[in-house]
Design an enzyme around this catalytic site. Structure first.
Site, PDB file in Angstrom:
ATOM      1  N   GLU A 114      11.832 -19.305   6.054  1.00 31.97           N
ATOM      2  CA  GLU A 114      11.765 -18.582   5.445  1.00 31.97           C
ATOM      3  C   GLU A 114      13.249 -18.135   5.379  1.00 31.97           C
ATOM      4  O   GLU A 114      14.207 -17.289   5.163  1.00 31.97           O
ATOM      5  CB  GLU A 114      11.825 -16.818   5.603  1.00 31.97           C
ATOM      6  CG  GLU A 114      10.752 -17.029   6.752  1.00 31.97           C
ATOM      7  CD  GLU A 114      11.553 -16.772   7.740  1.00 31.97           C
ATOM      8  OE1 GLU A 114      12.347 -17.531   8.442  1.00 31.97           O
ATOM      9  OE2 GLU A 114      11.998 -15.552   8.136  1.00 31.97           O
ATOM     10  N   HIS A 116      -0.682 -18.076   4.031  1.00 30.19           N
ATOM     11  CA  HIS A 116      -0.391 -18.932   4.066  1.00 30.19           C
ATOM     12  C   HIS A 116       0.471 -19.464   2.710  1.00 30.19           C
ATOM     13  O   HIS A 116       1.492 -19.768   2.461  1.00 30.19           O
ATOM     14  CB  HIS A 116      -0.442 -20.148   5.365  1.00 30.19           C
ATOM     15  CG  HIS A 116       1.558 -20.796   6.293  1.00 30.19           C
ATOM     16  ND1 HIS A 116       1.038 -21.630   5.370  1.00 30.19           N
ATOM     17  CD2 HIS A 116       1.838 -20.248   7.254  1.00 30.19           C
ATOM     18  CE1 HIS A 116       3.149 -21.912   6.072  1.00 30.19           C
ATOM     19  NE2 HIS A 116       2.640 -20.849   7.030  1.00 30.19           N
ATOM     20  N   ASP A 149      17.834 -14.417   4.878  1.00 32.94           N
ATOM     21  CA  ASP A 149      15.778 -14.315   5.755  1.00 32.94           C
ATOM     22  C   ASP A 149      15.449 -13.375   4.645  1.00 32.94           C
ATOM     23  O   ASP A 149      15.952 -12.511   4.404  1.00 32.94           O
ATOM     24  CB  ASP A 149      16.631 -14.459   7.221  1.00 32.94           C
ATOM     25  CG  ASP A 149      15.643 -14.593   8.235  1.00 32.94           C
ATOM     26  OD1 ASP A 149      15.280 -15.745   8.948  1.00 32.94           O
ATOM     27  OD2 ASP A 149      14.477 -13.444   7.674  1.00 32.94           O
ATOM     28  N   ASN A 209       2.526 -13.199   5.414  1.00 30.52           N
ATOM     29  CA  ASN A 209       1.889 -14.809   5.330  1.00 30.52           C
ATOM     30  C   ASN A 209      -0.082 -13.980   5.740  1.00 30.52           C
ATOM     31  O   ASN A 209      -1.213 -14.069   5.575  1.00 30.52           O
ATOM     32  CB  ASN A 209       2.221 -15.288   6.910  1.00 30.52           C
ATOM     33  CG  ASN A 209       2.975 -16.317   6.157  1.00 30.52           C
ATOM     34  OD1 ASN A 209       3.024 -17.426   5.170  1.00 30.52           O
ATOM     35  ND2 ASN A 209       4.611 -16.675   6.763  1.00 30.52           N
ATOM     36  N   ASP A 231       3.905 -19.287   0.522  1.00 26.04           N
ATOM     37  CA  ASP A 231       4.283 -20.664   0.032  1.00 26.04           C
ATOM     38  C   ASP A 231       4.587 -20.078  -1.464  1.00 26.04           C
ATOM     39  O   ASP A 231       6.297 -20.849  -1.811  1.00 26.04           O
ATOM     40  CB  ASP A 231       3.123 -21.619  -0.003  1.00 26.04           C
ATOM     41  CG  ASP A 231       3.595 -22.367   1.815  1.00 26.04           C
ATOM     42  OD1 ASP A 231       4.219 -22.073   2.817  1.00 26.04           O
ATOM     43  OD2 ASP A 231       3.160 -23.317   1.864  1.00 26.04           O
TER      44      ASP A 231
HETATM   45  N1  LIG Z   1       3.764 -19.780   4.324  1.00 26.29           N
HETATM   46  C1  LIG Z   1       4.952 -20.150   4.529  1.00 26.29           C
HETATM   47  N2  LIG Z   1       5.621 -18.912   5.657  1.00 26.29           N
HETATM   48  C2  LIG Z   1       6.511 -19.414   7.222  1.00 26.29           C
HETATM   49  C3  LIG Z   1       6.739 -20.669   6.787  1.00 26.29           C
HETATM   50  N3  LIG Z   1       8.322 -21.406   6.987  1.00 26.29           N
HETATM   51  C4  LIG Z   1       8.035 -20.248   8.037  1.00 26.29           C
HETATM   52  N4  LIG Z   1       7.132 -18.939   7.863  1.00 26.29           N
HETATM   53  C5  LIG Z   1       7.127 -17.927   8.521  1.00 26.29           C
HETATM   54  O1  LIG Z   1       8.092 -17.055   8.724  1.00 26.29           O
HETATM   55  C6  LIG Z   1       7.403 -16.364   9.464  1.00 26.29           C
HETATM   56  C7  LIG Z   1       8.946 -15.617   9.883  1.00 26.29           C
HETATM   57  O2  LIG Z   1       8.351 -14.510  10.811  1.00 26.29           O
HETATM   58  P1  LIG Z   1       9.888 -14.006  11.412  1.00 26.29           P
HETATM   59  O3  LIG Z   1      10.576 -14.882  12.413  1.00 26.29           O
HETATM   60  O4  LIG Z   1       9.106 -13.085  12.338  1.00 26.29           O
HETATM   61  O5  LIG Z   1      10.690 -12.634  10.676  1.00 26.29           O
HETATM   62  P2  LIG Z   1      10.113 -11.249   9.695  1.00 26.29           P
HETATM   63  O6  LIG Z   1       8.564 -11.419   9.730  1.00 26.29           O
HETATM   64  O7  LIG Z   1      10.460 -12.631   8.445  1.00 26.29           O
HETATM   65  O8  LIG Z   1      10.922 -10.396  10.204  1.00 26.29           O
HETATM   66  P3  LIG Z   1      12.167 -10.430   9.637  1.00 26.29           P
HETATM   67  O9  LIG Z   1      12.692 -11.687   9.670  1.00 26.29           O
HETATM   68  O10 LIG Z   1      13.157  -9.498  10.715  1.00 26.29           O
HETATM   69  O11 LIG Z   1      13.079  -9.821   8.770  1.00 26.29           O
HETATM   70  C8  LIG Z   1       6.492 -16.262  10.192  1.00 26.29           C
HETATM   71  O12 LIG Z   1       5.712 -15.853  10.204  1.00 26.29           O
HETATM   72  C9  LIG Z   1       6.418 -18.122   9.701  1.00 26.29           C
HETATM   73  O13 LIG Z   1       5.196 -18.054   9.923  1.00 26.29           O
HETATM   74  C10 LIG Z   1       6.713 -21.719   5.210  1.00 26.29           C
HETATM   75  O14 LIG Z   1       7.366 -23.052   4.972  1.00 26.29           O
HETATM   76  N5  LIG Z   1       5.368 -21.333   4.541  1.00 26.29           N
END
Ligand SMILES: Nc1nc2c(ncn2[C@@H]2O[C@H](COP(=O)(O)OP(=O)(O)OP(=O)(O)O)[C@@H](O)[C@H]2O)c(=O)[nH]1
Length: 357
Positions: A273, A243, A230, A238, A247
């Site tokens: 992610e 966003h 992850d 983002n 991507d």
């Molecule tokens: N650009 C983009 N962002 C995505 C996609 N799928 C999920 N995300 C973003 O991934 C982020 C995941 O955030 P969190 O689950 O809070 O985790 P994090 O900020 O990575 O923090 P940790 O995992 O704790 O290190 C969110 O802001 C989602 O909007 C995608 O297909 N494209």
């Protein structure tokens, strides 16, 4: 990606693209629709030349080549292309459908008018004409009226034929719509990165675990191993850069996975992610070595934004590794690897943690 053609032309292009698509080994999904639509739409495009070259050498387009062509020629212009392609196709087919329905409606109304006119003319020819009308001695309708009746009948026949054609088109459109829907449901490819998606991953995991049941045992035996990973603090990426740039980062990480993970191991995008790697037969040390290589390669990469000299802050990955034990269900293995991943997060991120047995 735009679909600038008229509904008639689009229908024709899809009609040409469908049989070509169905001959390839790649599944029917919006990405292959987009490639083959572009192929038939522009006979002089570089995409077409490359497809022809590929077909001449290999005979058909596989999943990976379709994804590459898509990204090389169609996706670069638009960061959220996959969604657009799906949406574009949906609108295109919807537009074609509305167009055909409207034409059918108009045709049938015109057909009714013609029917009424034919009936009125026939009545007039049967003696309903005023006495001073130009009828001959035997009471036949005048030549002009005969001609008008003949034209009207001919138009009625033409209209009926046209209506039949429109009904056929409607059926074809419904079929197309159904296929797009099915392709979307059956797709095994992640649209953003071109990696296998969660569905493909689950299938392969199930198959590998079944194949391993009753296989080698003992501490040194090679078994299925799972890495769950992850991106760290991805939300910040983002939030800070938008966003579409997020991507782009996901695609860059997918490229690292594609470059580092070799067959028979499988790398997939299993969530927003989140990525996973399945090693069908490995020792824990081998799995950990791969995990560490992935971590270090991602951490060592520098991602730049278009028009900016300085790279953004480091992108890092946390990983959890788990070795399958005989009889363990796929969900339980994923769960253990996930828990190890969260251990890695809790311990400071940008690291690999091993699951408890
Ligand atoms: N650009 C983009 N962002 C995505 C996609 N799928 C999920 N995300 C973003 O991934 C982020 C995941 O955030 P969190 O689950 O809070 O985790 P994090 O900020 O990575 O923090 P940790 O995992 O704790 O290190 C969110 O802001 C989602 O909007 C995608 O297909 N494209």
């Amino acid at each position: 990606m735009q679909y600038p053609h008229t509904p008639e032309r689009s229908t024709e292009l899809l009609r040409q693209a469908l049989p070509l698509m169905s001959r390839q080994s790649a599944a029917l999904h919006p990405m292959s629709y987009a490639v083959w639509y572009a192929y038939v739409a522009d006979t002089a495009s570089p995409l077409r030349l490359e497809v022809d070259h590929h077909l001449a050498q290999r005979g058909s387009l596989d999943e990976a080549t379709t994804a590459q062509l898509f990204h090389r020629y169609l996706a670069e212009h638009d960061p959220q292309t996959m969604q657009r392609v799906s949406e574009g196709l949906r609108q295109l087919i919807g537009g074609m459908s509305a167009h055909a329905a409207l034409a059918k409606d108009q045709t049938s109304r015109y057909g009714l008018t013609l029917e009424r006119m034919a009936a009125e003319l026939a009545e007039a020819g049967d003696g309903g004409l005023p006495p001073d009308a130009d009828a001959d001695a035997a009471g036949h309708p005048p030549a002009m009226l005969e001609e008008l009746m003949a034209h009207t009948r001919q138009m009625q026949t033409d209209m009926a034929r046209l209506q039949q054609r429109l009904a056929d088109s409607q059926r074809e459109i419904d079929q197309l719509r159904h296929e797009v829907q099915r392709a979307r449901e059956e797709s095994q490819v992640d649209a953003l990165t071109g990696l296998p998606n969660r569905r493909a991953f689950d299938r392969r995991l199930g198959a590998e675990l079944s194949a391993s049941a009753g296989g080698a045992s003992g501490a040194d035996a090679r078994r299925p191993c799972l890495l769950m990973m992850d991106l760290d603090h991805f939300k910040r990426i983002n939030d800070n850069y938008g966003h579409p740039f997020g991507d782009q980062v996901l695609r860059a990480v997918a490229q690292v996975l594609q470059a580092v993970v070799r067959e028979p191991a499988l790398a997939a995008r299993v969530g927003g992610e989140e990525f996973a790697v399945l090693l069908p037969a490995a020792t824990l040390d081998e799995a950990l070595a791969l995990a560490e290589k992935l971590r270090a390669t991602v951490a060592g990469s520098r991602v730049r934004r278009k028009g900016h000299e300085a790279p953004i802050e480091r992108i890092t990955l946390s990983l959890g590794a788990a070795v399958w034990h005989a009889g363990e269900a796929p969900e339980a293995l994923i769960d253990r690897a996930d828990r190890a991943l969260y251990t890695a997060k809790a311990a400071g991120r940008d690291r690999v943690a091993v699951a408890d047995h």
